[in-house]
Design a protein around this motif. Structure first.
Motif, PDB file in Angstrom:
ATOM      1  N   LEU A 296       0.827  -1.199   0.000  1.00 24.73           N
ATOM      2  CA  LEU A 296       0.000   0.000   0.000  1.00 24.73           C
ATOM      3  C   LEU A 296       0.869   1.260   0.000  1.00 24.73           C
ATOM      4  CD1 LEU A 296      -2.653  -1.196   2.605  1.00 24.73           C
ATOM      5  CD2 LEU A 296      -2.978  -0.970   0.133  1.00 24.73           C
ATOM      6  N   ASP A 297       0.236   2.381  -0.279  1.00 24.23           N
ATOM      7  CA  ASP A 297       0.953   3.649  -0.389  1.00 24.23           C
ATOM      8  C   ASP A 297       1.306   4.176   1.003  1.00 24.23           C
ATOM      9  OD1 ASP A 297       1.921   6.168  -0.906  1.00 24.23           O
ATOM     10  OD2 ASP A 297       0.264   6.759  -2.220  1.00 24.23           O
ATOM     11  N   LEU A 298       2.599   4.229   1.314  1.00 19.15           N
ATOM     12  CA  LEU A 298       3.034   4.673   2.631  1.00 19.15           C
ATOM     13  C   LEU A 298       2.779   6.158   2.855  1.00 19.15           C
ATOM     14  CD1 LEU A 298       6.361   2.663   2.984  1.00 19.15           C
ATOM     15  CD2 LEU A 298       4.224   2.289   4.218  1.00 19.15           C
ATOM     16  N   ASP A 299       2.679   6.936   1.788  1.00 22.30           N
ATOM     17  CA  ASP A 299       2.322   8.348   1.947  1.00 22.30           C
ATOM     18  C   ASP A 299       0.909   8.493   2.512  1.00 22.30           C
ATOM     19  OD1 ASP A 299       4.723   9.331   1.102  1.00 22.30           O
ATOM     20  OD2 ASP A 299       4.124   9.581  -0.985  1.00 22.30           O
ATOM     21  N   GLU A 300       0.023   7.583   2.109  1.00 23.02           N
ATOM     22  CA  GLU A 300      -1.335   7.619   2.639  1.00 23.02           C
ATOM     23  C   GLU A 300      -1.342   7.281   4.123  1.00 23.02           C
ATOM     24  OE1 GLU A 300      -3.960   5.166   0.405  1.00 23.02           O
ATOM     25  OE2 GLU A 300      -3.719   6.302  -1.466  1.00 23.02           O
ATOM     26  N   LEU A 301      -0.497   6.350   4.527  1.00 23.17           N
ATOM     27  CA  LEU A 301      -0.392   6.021   5.946  1.00 23.17           C
ATOM     28  C   LEU A 301       0.134   7.203   6.741  1.00 23.17           C
ATOM     29  CD1 LEU A 301      -0.548   4.029   8.287  1.00 23.17           C
ATOM     30  CD2 LEU A 301       1.718   3.179   7.629  1.00 23.17           C
ATOM     31  N   ASP A 302       1.123   7.876   6.208  1.00 20.45           N
ATOM     32  CA  ASP A 302       1.678   9.049   6.872  1.00 20.45           C
ATOM     33  C   ASP A 302       0.613  10.142   7.003  1.00 20.45           C
ATOM     34  OD1 ASP A 302       3.771  10.321   8.157  1.00 20.45           O
ATOM     35  OD2 ASP A 302       4.500  11.287   6.339  1.00 20.45           O
ATOM     36  N   SER A 303      -0.194  10.291   5.970  1.00 25.79           N
ATOM     37  CA  SER A 303      -1.272  11.281   6.014  1.00 25.79           C
ATOM     38  C   SER A 303      -2.308  10.920   7.077  1.00 25.79           C
ATOM     39  CB  SER A 303      -1.959  11.386   4.647  1.00 25.79           C
ATOM     40  OG  SER A 303      -1.079  11.906   3.680  1.00 25.79           O
ATOM     41  N   PHE A 304      -2.596   9.627   7.188  1.00 31.33           N
ATOM     42  CA  PHE A 304      -3.553   9.209   8.214  1.00 31.33           C
ATOM     43  C   PHE A 304      -3.016   9.506   9.611  1.00 31.33           C
ATOM     44  CE2 PHE A 304      -4.733   5.903  11.298  1.00 31.33           C
ATOM     45  CZ  PHE A 304      -6.083   6.213  11.436  1.00 31.33           C
ATOM     46  N   PHE A 305      -1.747   9.167   9.842  1.00 32.56           N
ATOM     47  CA  PHE A 305      -1.164   9.461  11.148  1.00 32.56           C
ATOM     48  C   PHE A 305      -1.203  10.971  11.442  1.00 32.56           C
ATOM     49  CE2 PHE A 305       1.659   5.430  11.024  1.00 32.56           C
ATOM     50  CZ  PHE A 305       0.652   4.692  11.623  1.00 32.56           C
ATOM     51  N   SER A 306      -0.944  11.762  10.430  1.00 37.57           N
ATOM     52  CA  SER A 306      -0.986  13.217  10.612  1.00 37.57           C
ATOM     53  C   SER A 306      -2.397  13.687  10.955  1.00 37.57           C
ATOM     54  CB  SER A 306      -0.498  13.922   9.339  1.00 37.57           C
ATOM     55  OG  SER A 306       0.852  13.611   9.068  1.00 37.57           O
ATOM     56  N   SER A 307      -3.399  13.046  10.340  1.00 40.32           N
ATOM     57  CA  SER A 307      -4.784  13.450  10.578  1.00 40.32           C
ATOM     58  C   SER A 307      -5.215  13.180  12.015  1.00 40.32           C
ATOM     59  CB  SER A 307      -5.731  12.726   9.614  1.00 40.32           C
ATOM     60  OG  SER A 307      -5.845  11.346   9.955  1.00 40.32           O
ATOM     61  N   LEU A 308      -4.575  12.223  12.665  1.00 38.17           N
ATOM     62  CA  LEU A 308      -4.912  11.938  14.055  1.00 38.17           C
ATOM     63  C   LEU A 308      -4.632  13.124  14.960  1.00 38.17           C
ATOM     64  CD1 LEU A 308      -3.572   8.274  14.529  1.00 38.17           C
ATOM     65  CD2 LEU A 308      -5.936   9.014  14.163  1.00 38.17           C
TER      66      LEU A 308
END
Length: 233
Positions: free
Chosen positions: A30-42
């Motif tokens: 999966l796209d790790l940038d999307e994971l980073d964005s999710f963590f940031s959204s927290l």
């Protein structure tokens, strides 16, 4: 100071869930940038409880996805092992062409490898294509692995395999497989000489065009891409 201690404690309590998500994203391609964005959204969550709910829901969602593609991922690993063997064989052959000139044993080994590949690869490729097609029909979605539409790429390659097998490594069948699987580098060992050399692989177009990873917003943390890079290093 108390706020800082609270933030540290909160991140520590989230560590198992964050690590699980990191593992799933890496293994599932999966796209790790999307994971980073999710963590940031927290960080925008209005309360610790809401933050925990969002994290728990994301883990559950990704666990379900991970389970649904288990067979596909297992076949991708088999394909990777087969392709890596082919890449190493071709690289060793190219690097030591003069040494093996006229060596009948080496030619027998080459013939054995090519026959084995010709028997195993078509079945593995077609099983993978069919399993991805079934998954996409069931999920009404496209299966993407590390930026590649794997089924489309394999179908295209299947129609041109005779030409690909005759092409140089980076442009040929093994090179194309390495691009799909997003393998950047293969270590090639020469058992007789007890030496090793790095054999660079071409990056996939999707990886080459991907944006620079965003710095994680987690306090004192690293982005998922940075953690993946450290593990692979």
């Amino acid at each position: 100071r108390k706020l800082r201690e609270f933030q540290v404690a909160l991140l520590d309590s989230e560590r198992p869930a964050r690590d699980r998500l990191q593992h799933i994203y890496e293994k599932a391609g999966l796209d790790l940038d999307e994971l980073d964005s999710f963590f940031s959204s927290l960080e925008e969550a209005e309360s610790a409880d809401l933050r925990r709910e969002l994290l728990s829901a994301e883990v559950a969602k990704k666990e379900k996805y991970f389970e649904s593609i288990a067979i596909i991922l297992a076949q991708l690993e088999k394909l990777k092992a087969l392709a890596l063997k082919g890449v190493r064989f071709e690289a060793a052959k190219a690097a030591e062409n003069n040494r093996f000139s006229g060596n009948s044993l080496h030619f027998l080994e080459e013939e054995k490898f090519r026959k084995g590949f010709a028997q195993r690869y078509p079945q593995l490729r077609d099983d993978l294509i069919n399993n991805i097609a079934r998954w996409e029909a069931d999920q009404s979605a496209r299966f993407v692995y590390r930026g590649a539409f794997v089924r489309d790429r394999l179908l295209t390659m299947r129609g041109a395999e005779m030409d690909l097998l005759q092409s140089p490594s980076d442009l040929g069948l093994f090179g194309q497989l390495m691009q799909i699987l997003d393998v950047k580098e293969v270590e090639v060992f020469d058992c007789k000489a007890a030496q090793a050399a790095n054999y660079p692989r071409a990056r996939s177009a999707a990886a080459a065009e991907s944006p620079m990873p965003r710095q994680s917003q987690r306090s004192g943390g690293e982005s998922p891409r940075q953690r993946q890079s450290q593990r692979s290093g």
